[in-house]
Write an enzyme that holds these catalytic residues in place. Sequence first.
Site, PDB file in Angstrom:
ATOM      1  N   HIS A 187       0.804  -1.224   0.000  1.00 20.90           N
ATOM      2  CA  HIS A 187       0.000   0.000   0.000  1.00 20.90           C
ATOM      3  C   HIS A 187       0.838   1.275   0.000  1.00 20.90           C
ATOM      4  O   HIS A 187       1.855   1.358   0.682  1.00 20.90           O
ATOM      5  CB  HIS A 187      -0.884   0.027   1.262  1.00 20.90           C
ATOM      6  CG  HIS A 187      -2.318  -0.314   0.974  1.00 20.90           C
ATOM      7  ND1 HIS A 187      -3.228  -0.595   1.958  1.00 20.90           N
ATOM      8  CD2 HIS A 187      -3.011  -0.394  -0.185  1.00 20.90           C
ATOM      9  CE1 HIS A 187      -4.408  -0.852   1.418  1.00 20.90           C
ATOM     10  NE2 HIS A 187      -4.299  -0.734   0.127  1.00 20.90           N
ATOM     11  N   GLU A 188       0.394   2.273  -0.754  1.00 19.07           N
ATOM     12  CA  GLU A 188       0.968   3.629  -0.740  1.00 19.07           C
ATOM     13  C   GLU A 188       2.464   3.665  -1.030  1.00 19.07           C
ATOM     14  O   GLU A 188       3.222   4.390  -0.403  1.00 19.07           O
ATOM     15  CB  GLU A 188       0.679   4.335   0.592  1.00 19.07           C
ATOM     16  CG  GLU A 188      -0.784   4.463   0.914  1.00 19.07           C
ATOM     17  CD  GLU A 188      -1.582   5.112  -0.207  1.00 19.07           C
ATOM     18  OE1 GLU A 188      -1.017   5.951  -0.926  1.00 19.07           O
ATOM     19  OE2 GLU A 188      -2.759   4.762  -0.375  1.00 19.07           O
ATOM     20  N   GLY A 189       2.876   2.870  -1.986  1.00 20.11           N
ATOM     21  CA  GLY A 189       4.291   2.810  -2.346  1.00 20.11           C
ATOM     22  C   GLY A 189       4.934   1.603  -1.715  1.00 20.11           C
ATOM     23  O   GLY A 189       5.034   1.512  -0.500  1.00 20.11           O
TER      24      GLY A 189
END
Length: 601
Positions: free
Chosen positions: A439-441
Amino acid sequence: MAPKFVSDRNLRFLLYEIFNVESLAQYSYYQEHSREIFDIVLDTAIKMGRELLLPCHAAMDKNPPTLADGRLSVNPVVRTFLTECGEGGWISAGASYEHDGQQMPAIMVSACQFVLSAANYSASVYPFLCSGAAHLILSFGSQELIERYVPPMFSGLWQGTMALTEPQAGSSLSDITTQAVPTNEGHYLLRGQKIFISAGDHDGADNIVHLMLARIKDAPPGVKGISLFVVPKRRIRDDGELEANDVHTVTTYHKLGYRGTPITQLSLGENADCRGYLVGEPHCGLKYMFQMMNEARISVGMGAAAIASAAYYASLKYAQERPQGRPISQKDPAAPPVPIITHADVKRMLLFQRAVVEGSLSLLLQCSLYQDLQKVTEGEEKERYSLLLDLLTPVAKTYPSEMGVLSVSQGLQCLGGYGYCDEFPLEQHYRDARIHPIHEGTTGIQGLDLLGRKLFTKNGKAANLYLQEVQSVILRAKAVPALQPYGKLLEEAVNELQAVTLHLAQYAMKGEYDLFLADSTLFLELFGIIAIAWQWLLKGIACQKALDGELTRIESLFYQGKLHTMRYFFHYELPKIYGLSRRLKEVDGLTAHMNPELFED
């Protein structure tokens, strides 16, 4: 009695004894707050987690969202929870009074997120996505956008999302192709595809508001040509009613874990009538979106630590109650079995979990405190906290995410075969936790961000400020006889970090970026271990100080337990940096120079 999923006592220890959250009231922005208010907020979050979210934790996993006839249905608790969060001011808690918020310190918002995520991670995501999306509109949107979209999002009636990823681009946002064509009517017409959108559609809210990246027609290539748009599922007509906005849910993904929140694929503009509303200036979208992305990275780390917390308390309870085996020194087979918590290896696994959970939580709250101080200070002081937060964000996202998976795995191991079965919550926690390193990078992206960007920001100013923070704790520890050895161990670790950094920097200076960044993930791991050791030493100082005073037996055990876990981290986890350091100092470029064809059979 509901299962324990967080430690209320540990949260208060961190908030009041380590980070002194009450001191924020000295700043005018937070002056209306007090410990009494913070206690009420924390108590309410724990009650909401225990009574509303925890009871449906397993049900949301066993009965994930379904898409039928264009309607995406989620567990009814989602609407209940969003409504309660709206009415109780949870979604708008961090916003200013001007925007009907409570100006609650970020450190308190983060602590409450930890509680709710530990009770039910999937459910907790919905309101926090609303908060992030609304904050983005407040920060960069026009007054018209703010008035139209923020109030219903803060009320919990409308869901907010962040819509970045596309099928052909993945994490490479410079390659997104969703197009926005300008019109003369105050909106753009969008066409494209978005994938992996958390809460991208569901019947727990009356509308979905996407904060979406797209390219205005004829925009420059790469990240310099990306703009940010508000793209609602249902747009507002002139008469105030809602109508379809040509945003279609193609599918909802079937996932390993985190099943209570739908992850959707969206198709935009199939009928050439998907209207988007520009946020801020054209071609500045990625810069704007990084605000929500960085906030989300802290949230991802918090979610990971929260799931690991719930898993720790589940495995601790089992270890305390499960009789099996006898002490090594007990030779009588007729002797009764003992609780497995008495076995050294089980204690090792529990100590590992506790060290990861409490160390991660401390680092995440430290980052949230920097966020608060950045908001209320000026000049050099403001820059200091901004740079520290920026530097530590990839670490605070990654260490809890990666180590949280291992922590939950050790919790499952404590239960043995039962841990692998769904009669106990560990197997769900294990599946739920696995999303966070993605998630998120991904972890690889966070490593590139730390080593390739953050560490050398402003000629290394961020790194120097971080070293000052750590070294100040080392000096304090050296003044405490019982902690002097641990101050020395952390000092040696910091010296090793500096040596590795200087070694790698030479490749950057020579333009050999493949070698410089090839093992940035390992560098991030090394950096993360040291950051958690810093937090444990900070807590160790507070514990030793408390133990020097008069305490009840229960309080004494609390601080002794913390110190024992600190010692565990320094003797079991911190030494791992030297193996990482050795690899990072080698110059063979093993991964960078690997021929892809050699992976074939």
